[in-house]
Motif scaffolding. Structure first.
Motif, PDB file in Angstrom:
ATOM      1  N   UNK A 130       0.815  -1.208   0.000  1.00 29.48           N
ATOM      2  CA  UNK A 130       0.000   0.000   0.000  1.00 29.48           C
ATOM      3  C   UNK A 130       0.854   1.267   0.000  1.00 29.48           C
ATOM      4  N   UNK A 131       2.042   1.204   0.619  1.00 24.56           N
ATOM      5  CA  UNK A 131       2.806   2.445   0.769  1.00 24.56           C
ATOM      6  C   UNK A 131       4.292   2.155   0.959  1.00 24.56           C
ATOM      7  N   UNK A 146      -0.700  -4.881   2.854  1.00 18.60           N
ATOM      8  CA  UNK A 146      -1.995  -5.383   3.315  1.00 18.60           C
ATOM      9  C   UNK A 146      -2.064  -6.887   3.098  1.00 18.60           C
ATOM     10  N   UNK A 151      -7.562  -9.517   5.408  1.00 17.75           N
ATOM     11  CA  UNK A 151      -8.177  -8.207   5.232  1.00 17.75           C
ATOM     12  C   UNK A 151      -7.710  -7.207   6.288  1.00 17.75           C
ATOM     13  N   UNK A 152      -6.394  -7.118   6.474  1.00 16.22           N
ATOM     14  CA  UNK A 152      -5.877  -6.138   7.438  1.00 16.22           C
ATOM     15  C   UNK A 152      -4.511  -5.625   6.990  1.00 16.22           C
ATOM     16  N   UNK A 153      -4.219  -4.413   7.411  1.00 13.34           N
ATOM     17  CA  UNK A 153      -2.920  -3.817   7.127  1.00 13.34           C
ATOM     18  C   UNK A 153      -1.920  -4.365   8.137  1.00 13.34           C
ATOM     19  N   UNK A 283       1.135   3.056  -7.621  1.00 12.33           N
ATOM     20  CA  UNK A 283       0.353   3.884  -6.704  1.00 12.33           C
ATOM     21  C   UNK A 283       0.832   3.801  -5.261  1.00 12.33           C
ATOM     22  N   UNK A 287       5.904  10.025  -4.053  1.00 12.58           N
ATOM     23  CA  UNK A 287       6.225  10.724  -5.307  1.00 12.58           C
ATOM     24  C   UNK A 287       7.723  10.793  -5.597  1.00 12.58           C
ATOM     25  N   UNK A 290       9.001   7.618  -7.279  1.00 12.33           N
ATOM     26  CA  UNK A 290       8.166   7.057  -8.343  1.00 12.33           C
ATOM     27  C   UNK A 290       8.729   7.341  -9.729  1.00 12.33           C
TER      28      UNK A 290
END
Lengths: 452, 452
Positions: A130-131, A146, A151-153, A283, A287, A290
């Motif tokens: 996710x990040x 995730x 279904x959890x981070x 995504x 930035x 990326x």
């Protein structure tokens, strides 16, 4: 920092990510100290695009489907150009096989190599990233994943290196033509193309003139489409096509089923397939980490096509973000280079030297004129990576690609019926028992049923 | 904190998000102090699902396409059940119009109401939310948005309230049946259904038995499908269907084009449409803020179906996350309630009371037996919200829904040809000039060409 104290995050367990794992494992079996490796993949098994999925759009977890693979796909390049120096097709299949294997046969070959080492424990399947952010103060990365099954981070994890190996043929580039929103037929991107029999008895418009346009048009004709019109933006394909496939310039507008083209002609079509390429899409990356590029042979900002020099202190790496003429072997040479860099066997020059090197490649890329030039360029790119690591790459493989192009120039429907000789085993491949255009059973069982 | 010092983030500019903006604006025009409002929407214009998109899969920015709307859609509920008390259809169109408008006519009505206030400046279009977290220490939220046009992340913004109005009919629920991965025909989810003419001359299998299954089956038949088999999990539809549509229990396995069903029969089909509903999906929300629920009339954990009581200190609100029998008016009553809560006109009881209230509704929901019961339940839910805010909702609207169901029980192909009377203007709608099943031009121009 000792290698054992380092942590490396690999994002993606497709051919490029798996090559990274493979080469780390090679070092380990040689008794060398290696970092802790954690590989995340959002799919339930390894393979990336080679893990065929019937799904389109989003998967059962609501994540965008990664796969762009179609069931009827056969390699469009001889397997002799895709062969790993240390794991030949002969070794995997125990006998010579024809040069243009279908999807499932190639996937089997990949899985064979990956299964040689104990790589699976390093991979967290069903985990999507996710990040990813870079921490200036600690010179490392924060990664948030995730767990899709639960279904959890997961709590934020820290890594010294991040290797982005997510591929770049998963997120469609979607063009617009006036009136396409009112077209009454089906519109799909090649990302969502799953098999050609859906286009039997159809008149198909293909937008595009590169590899997927050519191959999907051919597949549609093979499986009974009435005809296919491929449309080009800059130039038509350079290969002679069967009579059911014609080429035209791009549409200007669409009215009902009538498509107006730039040459002031019109055609009537049932379905539209957008073979318009893909976006580089990350995504999950901050930035400043990326890569932003179109699909080119040398995306700018990557030293050796690999190291992100614009942020993350040269500790963020990208695998296989080049436009791909070579695939498996390019990823593999790049992966070995990356592994050698992370383990300290390759050191970097100063920033200016890296930027100059990168600029030189980009400048050279801009001078490329013909398809042969592009092949030579990517061959040189692979050779440049290979020389730093003694990767057992045979530079003569480029000659096979030239032969391939000659065959395609003769007949695009028969080039897959040709035979090539392995650079590593010297084996000349048998000719397949059925010409590609008449071979409708592409199961591994059928394909491997070789007449000796 | 004064209202003017507060900041409210609204995620989504569809019917529910726009109702929130509308009611804040109403307060403003009444001279009341309101918070600063920032609404983010990933699409380029307002409307949510009502902004028709020809695209499927991902959009030009690589973001999953929001829209599940099809071009041929006509309302499946009389417009008299969707009518805003303070903005009637008579007012918008300047004359009476038939009761079951097609997509574009309803969208026009929505845009009319939204254009009454100066709402557009509050909305950041082409902005997708990437992350929402709650800050315990400051009792507010951190929100990270991406500007899609500029392809960059915005700096983190802080908000006192976050209102999630992203809808829940955008991310498909995708089932699996053995053999579906080898099915040679087309497989699509209703999310990707754009028009029925693509299924002309086809034998279609629809998985599902609820509203989209019923309507998509009907659309396919209207536009020339050979036949449609709808399959149910728990029970068949309760409405009589035209002869081209039959009902069967779910598939057990698929072999080629042959589908084996639970009743031990088989059918041959060309295409499969998965009308299997949607996932509640909020990939941008931190786990402690994320509603997890199936599509039910009362998702647990939401006080008044709206306030997230499980984290975020009652400052996170969800709009329209209920299974939807009512739509626009339910969102609107809920939005007015939410606005009144945020501006302090409604205060919350203690945590225990809220949880008890929620449990009571959930328990009541579990007792529902028939479709009529579900309608009455959601009517009661809307009435409960409306009574707290003096929302001008007419409770008798439920009677119209009962009439609708009676009409559908008679003939599912003709219920849209009926006429209803507005609760607010007393206008009895004219009958449309062409029966729905024969009306192929559903443009606004054609629909509004009413014989007086």
């Amino acid at each position: 920092m000792s290698q054992a104290a380092k942590r490396v995050c690999v994002i993606g367990a497709g051919p490029s990510g798996m090559s990274v794992l493979y080469h780390f494992h090679q070092l380990k079996t040689q008794g060398k100290e290696i970092p802790e490796i954690v590989c995340f993949d959002k799919q339930s098994d390894w393979g990336g695009l080679w893990k065929y999925s019937w799904e389109t759009g989003t998967d059962k977890y609501g994540e965008p489907v990664h796969g762009s693979m179609y069931r009827d796909l056969w390699s469009n390049i001889p397997k002799e150009c895709l062969e790993y120096p240390d794991y030949t097709f002969d070794e995997h299949f125990g006998k010579p096989i024809p040069s243009f294997p279908p999807r499932d046969v190639l996937y089997d070959y990949l899985k064979g190599r990956w299964s040689k080492g104990d790589l699976r424990p390093w991979i967290r399947f069903n985990h999507v990233i996710r990040q990813v952010t870079y921490n200036d103060s600690t010179d490392d990365f924060s990664v948030v994943a995730k767990d899709l099954l639960e279904d959890r981070m997961l709590p934020t994890q820290r890594f010294d290196h991040v290797i982005v190996a997510t591929g770049h043929y998963s997120v469609p580039n979607v063009p617009f033509f006036p009136g396409i929103d009112q077209f009454p037929g089906r519109i799909l991107h090649s990302h969502d193309f799953r098999n050609a029999s859906q286009f039997k008895n159809k008149k198909v418009l293909v937008i595009g003139s590169r590899f997927s346009a050519e191959d999907i048009a051919l597949q549609c004709v093979k499986y009974g489409a009435v005809n296919v019109v491929c449309t080009w933006r800059t130039k038509p394909m350079c290969f002679p096509l069967p009579p059911q496939i014609t080429e035209k310039p791009l549409p200007t507008k669409i009215e009902g089923r009538t498509v107006h083209l730039k040459d002031d002609t019109t055609i009537e079509v049932d379905d539209i397939i957008l073979c318009t390429g893909y976006l580089l899409s990350f995504p999950f990356l901050a930035d400043n980490l990326r890569l932003k590029s179109t699909n080119v042979l040398y995306p700018p900002g990557l030293y050796k096509g690999t190291i992100w020099t614009q942020g993350g202190n040269n500790k963020l790496l990208y695998m296989g973000m080049q436009d791909q003429l070579y695939t498996f072997t390019m990823f593999d040479a790049q992966a070995k280079w990356a592994v050698n860099y992370i383990t300290g066997e390759i050191s970097l020059p100063d920033k200016q030297t890296m930027e100059d090197d990168c600029k030189e490649w980009v400048a050279r890329m801009k001078e490329l004129k013909e398809f042969f030039d592009e092949v030579d360029f990517q061959s040189a790119f692979v050779a440049d990576l290979a020389k730093d690591t003694n990767y057992g790459y045979d530079l003569d493989i480029v000659k096979l690609v030239h032969v391939l192009i000659e065959h395609k120039m003769t007949d695009v429907t028969t080039y897959r019926d040709q035979s090539y000789t392995s650079m590593f085993t010297g084996t000349k491949s048998p000719v397949h028992h059925t010409p590609f255009i008449k071979a409708f059973d592409d199961s591994m069982k059928c394909f491997l049923d070789i007449k000796e």
